[in-house]
Design a protein around this motif. Structure first.
Motif, PDB file in Angstrom:
ATOM      1  N   UNK A  49      48.078  -9.468   1.490  1.00 42.16           N
ATOM      2  CA  UNK A  49      46.884 -10.253   1.156  1.00 42.16           C
ATOM      3  C   UNK A  49      45.626  -9.555   1.662  1.00 42.16           C
ATOM      4  N   UNK A  50      45.675  -9.042   2.898  1.00 43.02           N
ATOM      5  CA  UNK A  50      44.506  -8.335   3.440  1.00 43.02           C
ATOM      6  C   UNK A  50      44.189  -7.092   2.612  1.00 43.02           C
ATOM      7  N   UNK A  51      45.238  -6.336   2.215  1.00 36.40           N
ATOM      8  CA  UNK A  51      45.017  -5.136   1.413  1.00 36.40           C
ATOM      9  C   UNK A  51      44.436  -5.502   0.052  1.00 36.40           C
ATOM     10  N   UNK A  52      44.953  -6.558  -0.544  1.00 38.14           N
ATOM     11  CA  UNK A  52      44.458  -6.989  -1.845  1.00 38.14           C
ATOM     12  C   UNK A  52      42.983  -7.400  -1.753  1.00 38.14           C
ATOM     13  N   UNK A  53      42.638  -8.177  -0.738  1.00 33.19           N
ATOM     14  CA  UNK A  53      41.260  -8.625  -0.587  1.00 33.19           C
ATOM     15  C   UNK A  53      40.323  -7.448  -0.325  1.00 33.19           C
ATOM     16  N   UNK A  54      40.781  -6.489   0.505  1.00 35.07           N
ATOM     17  CA  UNK A  54      39.959  -5.303   0.769  1.00 35.07           C
ATOM     18  C   UNK A  54      39.758  -4.494  -0.508  1.00 35.07           C
ATOM     19  N   UNK A  55      40.822  -4.339  -1.297  1.00 38.53           N
ATOM     20  CA  UNK A  55      40.719  -3.622  -2.563  1.00 38.53           C
ATOM     21  C   UNK A  55      39.806  -4.323  -3.543  1.00 38.53           C
ATOM     22  N   UNK A  56      39.878  -5.651  -3.586  1.00 42.49           N
ATOM     23  CA  UNK A  56      39.020  -6.418  -4.490  1.00 42.49           C
ATOM     24  C   UNK A  56      37.545  -6.259  -4.097  1.00 42.49           C
ATOM     25  N   UNK A  57      37.261  -6.308  -2.805  1.00 39.79           N
ATOM     26  CA  UNK A  57      35.883  -6.136  -2.341  1.00 39.79           C
ATOM     27  C   UNK A  57      35.371  -4.729  -2.657  1.00 39.79           C
ATOM     28  N   UNK A  58      36.230  -3.724  -2.480  1.00 38.07           N
ATOM     29  CA  UNK A  58      35.825  -2.347  -2.783  1.00 38.07           C
ATOM     30  C   UNK A  58      35.567  -2.181  -4.282  1.00 38.07           C
ATOM     31  N   UNK A  59      36.429  -2.807  -5.108  1.00 41.20           N
ATOM     32  CA  UNK A  59      36.230  -2.728  -6.552  1.00 41.20           C
ATOM     33  C   UNK A  59      34.917  -3.387  -6.964  1.00 41.20           C
ATOM     34  N   UNK A  60      34.593  -4.506  -6.344  1.00 43.69           N
ATOM     35  CA  UNK A  60      33.329  -5.172  -6.639  1.00 43.69           C
ATOM     36  C   UNK A  60      32.139  -4.302  -6.240  1.00 43.69           C
ATOM     37  N   UNK A  61      32.268  -3.603  -5.123  1.00 43.36           N
ATOM     38  CA  UNK A  61      31.188  -2.719  -4.676  1.00 43.36           C
ATOM     39  C   UNK A  61      31.005  -1.560  -5.660  1.00 43.36           C
ATOM     40  N   UNK A  62      32.128  -0.981  -6.114  1.00 43.00           N
ATOM     41  CA  UNK A  62      32.037   0.106  -7.084  1.00 43.00           C
ATOM     42  C   UNK A  62      31.465  -0.387  -8.407  1.00 43.00           C
ATOM     43  N   UNK A  63      31.839  -1.605  -8.804  1.00 38.48           N
ATOM     44  CA  UNK A  63      31.288  -2.180 -10.029  1.00 38.48           C
ATOM     45  C   UNK A  63      29.762  -2.334  -9.916  1.00 38.48           C
ATOM     46  N   UNK A  64      29.297  -2.781  -8.751  1.00 39.38           N
ATOM     47  CA  UNK A  64      27.859  -2.951  -8.533  1.00 39.38           C
ATOM     48  C   UNK A  64      27.143  -1.602  -8.572  1.00 39.38           C
ATOM     49  N   UNK A  65      27.761  -0.573  -7.991  1.00 41.47           N
ATOM     50  CA  UNK A  65      27.162   0.760  -8.018  1.00 41.47           C
ATOM     51  C   UNK A  65      27.057   1.279  -9.445  1.00 41.47           C
ATOM     52  N   UNK A  66      28.102   1.045 -10.245  1.00 42.48           N
ATOM     53  CA  UNK A  66      28.063   1.468 -11.645  1.00 42.48           C
ATOM     54  C   UNK A  66      26.963   0.733 -12.401  1.00 42.48           C
ATOM     55  N   UNK A  67      26.793  -0.544 -12.118  1.00 42.64           N
ATOM     56  CA  UNK A  67      25.739  -1.315 -12.777  1.00 42.64           C
ATOM     57  C   UNK A  67      24.353  -0.835 -12.355  1.00 42.64           C
ATOM     58  N   UNK A  68      24.176  -0.489 -11.071  1.00 42.67           N
ATOM     59  CA  UNK A  68      22.893   0.043 -10.606  1.00 42.67           C
ATOM     60  C   UNK A  68      22.593   1.393 -11.276  1.00 42.67           C
ATOM     61  N   UNK A  69      23.637   2.239 -11.394  1.00 37.45           N
ATOM     62  CA  UNK A  69      23.445   3.537 -12.046  1.00 37.45           C
ATOM     63  C   UNK A  69      23.044   3.355 -13.506  1.00 37.45           C
ATOM     64  N   UNK A  70      23.653   2.387 -14.164  1.00 42.38           N
ATOM     65  CA  UNK A  70      23.300   2.115 -15.554  1.00 42.38           C
ATOM     66  C   UNK A  70      21.857   1.633 -15.662  1.00 42.38           C
TER      67      UNK A  70
END
Length: 355
Positions: free
Chosen positions: A59-80
């Protein structure tokens, strides 16, 4: 004659052996709260405890991965967003260049530079005009080249961020599948553990403590902890309802079956019981004359008379006895018996434990 005597001796020996075996007492059934659990009991309890920890890690690994994915998604949106701004800027520069070209065409009438030199009032005037136009043209070209490089760089950053986000999404999908598989296996093992606990409660006889590998708590005998590590508070002390004859005498912790239950402080096991409305329960005596009760358990990891330390696993939660679902019923008392309970939340708070 020799053979007959030998047979008679053998018969005598066999008769003596049978007499000795008949005289031996049969093994008495295990007393409630004594002995140790069978190998199968220990193995199942250990499996549930192990799966519980694995589920927590997953569960901790999944939550950490989900948070990292959200951060990468935000970075991609900022780059766009930056890329869009750069595209708008380049479009404006192109428009400016077109405007300059159109103005030049209107003023020059399309004549070559040599004709301008002949028709100009002076060579200096022509050179100044030509130089100004060249400088403007060069500045626009430089700006376009610069922004094209910026656009390419931003596009690469956007692609890289998107690739990282997609990789994290794939990893998170794998983690989610692993988490679901562990939780499904845990649920099946917990169900078997609860079934064995229900059978023990129905028989009114505890099977004895199962021995689990204890966690390193790092706590001293004077420290106190909550009875479970991760929980949701449900029925509270003093609440009313049809489930209780008068008022609720403890604090309930909603936790899955098999959750490790901890001794809140140093003490001695004064009661182990496997029957009645509390189902499988443990009562500890602490310094100062107070007692704590842990009820509706699915397994016991201590025997009566044992001394325990703060944070030590003393059992696993369940839903035995008069219980409507998996939870731990915890009480703080002034005697080991029912009817002497005090508010467990304020009792723990006075010892530095905030629920």
């Amino acid at each position: 004659m020799r053979s007959f005597r030998r047979h008679r001796l053998l018969v005598s020996v066999l008769l003596c052996a049978l007499t000795v075996l008949a005289a031996r007492p049969t093994a008495a059934p295990e007393e409630s709260g004594s002995g140790t659990g069978s190998g199968a009991d220990t193995s199942l309890s250990a499996e549930v405890a192990r799966l519980y920890e694995e589920a927590a890690v997953a569960t901790r690994q999944y939550e950490a991965g989900r948070e990292e994915a959200e951060k990468q998604r935000s970075e991609a949106q900022r780059a766009e967003a930056l890329l869009d701004a750069q595209r708008r800027h380049i479009a404006a520069l192109h428009e400016d260049l077109g405007r300059i070209a159109r103005a030049q065409y209107r003023t020059s009438g399309g004549l070559p530079v040599a004709a301008h030199m002949i028709l100009a009032d002076s060579p200096e005037g022509l050179m100044r005009g030509q130089h100004a136009f060249s400088q403007a043209h060069l500045a626009v070209n430089n700006a376009i080249t610069k922004n094209q490089r910026a656009e390419a760089r931003l596009a690469a950053d956007e692609a890289r961020a998107a690739d990282q986000w997609q990789a994290l999404e794939r990893r998170n999908t794998q983690l989610a599948a692993l988490k679901a598989d562990i939780e499904q296996t845990l649920e099946a093992a917990s169900s078997r553990l609860q079934g064995e606990a229900d059978a023990a409660v129905a028989a009114g006889a505890c099977r004895g403590a199962v021995r689990l590998d204890q966690p390193e708590t790092g706590l001293s005998d004077g420290e106190w902890v909550a009875p479970v590590e991760t929980y949701e508070l449900s029925a509270s002390y003093g609440s009313g309802g049809a489930r209780w004859s008068s008022r609720h005498t403890g604090q309930d912790f909603a936790v899955p079956i098999g959750t490790p239950v901890r001794a809140v402080g140093a003490g001695r096991v004064v009661k182990v019981s496997c029957g009645g409305p509390f189902g499988m329960e443990i009562v500890l005596k602490h310094a100062g004359g107070y007692y704590t009760q842990y009820a509706h358990l699915a397994s016991l990891t201590v025997d009566q008379g044992e001394h325990v330390s703060p944070g030590q696993w003393i059992g696993q939660s369940g839903t035995t006895g008069n219980s409507t679902g998996p939870h731990l019923h915890f009480e703080a008392r002034v005697t080991p018996e029912t009817g002497s309970a005090v508010n467990p939340v304020s009792w723990l708070a006075a010892r530095g434990v905030s629920l």
